[in-house]
Design an enzyme around this catalytic site. Structure first.
Site, PDB file in Angstrom:
ATOM      1  N   ASN A 124      -2.619 -11.613   3.511  1.00 21.18           N
ATOM      2  CA  ASN A 124      -3.446 -11.226   2.363  1.00 21.18           C
ATOM      3  C   ASN A 124      -3.448 -12.361   1.335  1.00 21.18           C
ATOM      4  OD1 ASN A 124      -4.628 -10.075   0.144  1.00 21.18           O
ATOM      5  ND2 ASN A 124      -3.435  -8.183   0.214  1.00 21.18           N
ATOM      6  N   CYS A 143      -7.670  -8.678  -5.655  1.00 21.22           N
ATOM      7  CA  CYS A 143      -8.224  -8.844  -4.292  1.00 21.22           C
ATOM      8  C   CYS A 143      -9.734  -8.589  -4.246  1.00 21.22           C
ATOM      9  CB  CYS A 143      -7.516  -7.923  -3.321  1.00 21.22           C
ATOM     10  SG  CYS A 143      -5.750  -8.249  -3.221  1.00 21.22           S
ATOM     11  N   HIS A 146     -12.068  -7.193   2.924  1.00 19.99           N
ATOM     12  CA  HIS A 146     -10.878  -7.837   2.348  1.00 19.99           C
ATOM     13  C   HIS A 146      -9.745  -7.724   3.366  1.00 19.99           C
ATOM     14  CE1 HIS A 146      -7.507  -8.984   0.062  1.00 19.99           C
ATOM     15  NE2 HIS A 146      -7.049  -7.762  -0.112  1.00 19.99           N
TER      16      HIS A 146
END
Ligand code: UT7
Length: 312
Positions: free
Chosen positions: A269, A113, A239
């Site tokens: 996500n 990520c 993020h």
């Protein structure tokens, strides 16, 4: 020596999976997912749709946006953790798809990520060294490849998509990718990792605790390094893993909630694509304007974390 953003593009698969869709296939509720994560929908790639398919569409859209062809690009750096093929890289396959003929280099960055921040870190180094004129940075993931529909604690969290940004070398150090910092702690790799049978294993609460401290830490470092405060930053693009993590991090840094770009409700996500998709979304919707300063913290498996400072 710096850079400037000259093009961007994104791609989200057609299929939208809602919280209500999950209610039908596992023991979960819309209420739990919204309260604990802020997620409402996510895009799921089709079975035969690959990371390269998605990355190539986003890349072509970024080229169209910049008024360029692939041979105007000197290098591709692709952040991805979910390629279908172990080799060659997604970056090289995108070059092929778009018909590149200059033998320009391309490679992937596997930073989970934090991948797009690691990719920005690489791009900044190449620009600072004056080695390349134009770099395309791609974030592309098919996270649903790893989703275990028997594990409700991770299944609802992820989505697919791709984004691409084109940066051009500039003599000004105050535009484009101004600064970056990246960090990693391999001792904690088992907090969040892929399993040998391609599933996601995560200790959610422990990962949460690290995310809410690591992202503000990296963001603070960048602001201190640049000699700026939260007041000087127009937008923060964290993020997009969890709305509670996003809000808590912004609070720690002293950012009002109306300065945060949030796409976790729509995309969930998307790992290495998350920040690139969020920037594309904000530009498409005229939320972020030319000249504005963006702080970009990220955190993920590794553990890895980092931040970038970008002027659009
Ligand atoms: O992108 C890389 C970085 N990733 C992250 O930063 C993710 C960090 N972690 C998180 O965002 C959160 O930990 C989660 C959203 C994953 C989980 O939220 P949580 O508030 O930490 O929940 P939990 O894991 O402590 O679970 C609380 C309860 C449990 O039930 P009991 O044991 O209290 O009865 C879980 O079984 O929630 C239950 N639960 C669910 N219930 C309904 C877990 N998943 C679900 C679900 N639906 N989908």
């Amino acid at each position: 020596m710096g850079s400037r953003l000259i093009g961007y593009g994104s791609y989200l698969p057609e299929k939208i999976m809602t919280n209500q869709d999950f209610e039908k296939i596992m023991d979960t509720t819309d209420e739990w997912i919204v309260q604990r994560t802020g997620m409402r929908t996510r895009h799921f790639a089709a079975d035969n749709e690959t990371v390269v398919d998605m990355a190539a569409v986003a890349a072509q859209r970024a080229l169209d946006n910049a008024g360029m062809t692939i041979d105007d690009i000197d290098m591709i750096i692709c952040a991805t953790t979910s390629p279908e093929l172990d080799f060659p890289s997604v970056g090289v396959q995108v070059l092929g798809r778009l018909g590149a003929s200059r033998n320009q280099p391309a490679f992937d960055v596997r930073g989970a990520c934090t991948g797009y921040i690691y990719a920005m870190h690489c791009a900044r180094a190449f620009f600072t060294a004056g080695m390349h004129q134009r770099i395309m940075l791609i974030g592309a993931e098919k996270m649903t490849r790893f989703v275990d529909f028997n594990d409700r604690s991770t299944a609802v969290l992820f989505g697919d998509g791709a984004g691409a940004l084109i940066f051009e070398h500039s003599s000004s150090g105050y535009s484009g990718i101004i600064d970056t910092v990246v960090m990693a702690d391999g001792r904690e790799f088992d907090m969040l990792h892929g399993t040998p049978d391609h599933k996601i294993a995560m200790n959610g609460p422990e990962t949460y605790k690290r995310a809410v401290t690591c992202m503000p830490e990296a963001a603070s470092y960048i602001m201190e390094h640049a000699g700026i405060s939260a007041d000087n930053v127009d937008w923060i693009i964290p993020h997009q893993a969890n709305l509670r993590i996003i809000n808590s991090g912004a609070q720690r840094l002293g950012f009002p909630l109306n300065k945060i770009i949030v796409t976790v409700d729509k995309h969930a996500n998307t790992s290495g694509a998350s920040g690139v998709l969020a920037l594309s979304y904000a530009l498409d919707n005229d939320i972020i304007k030319k000249g504005q300063l963006i702080l970009y913290p990220a955190f993920g498996s590794g553990l890895t974390w980092g931040a970038a400072l970008i002027r659009i």
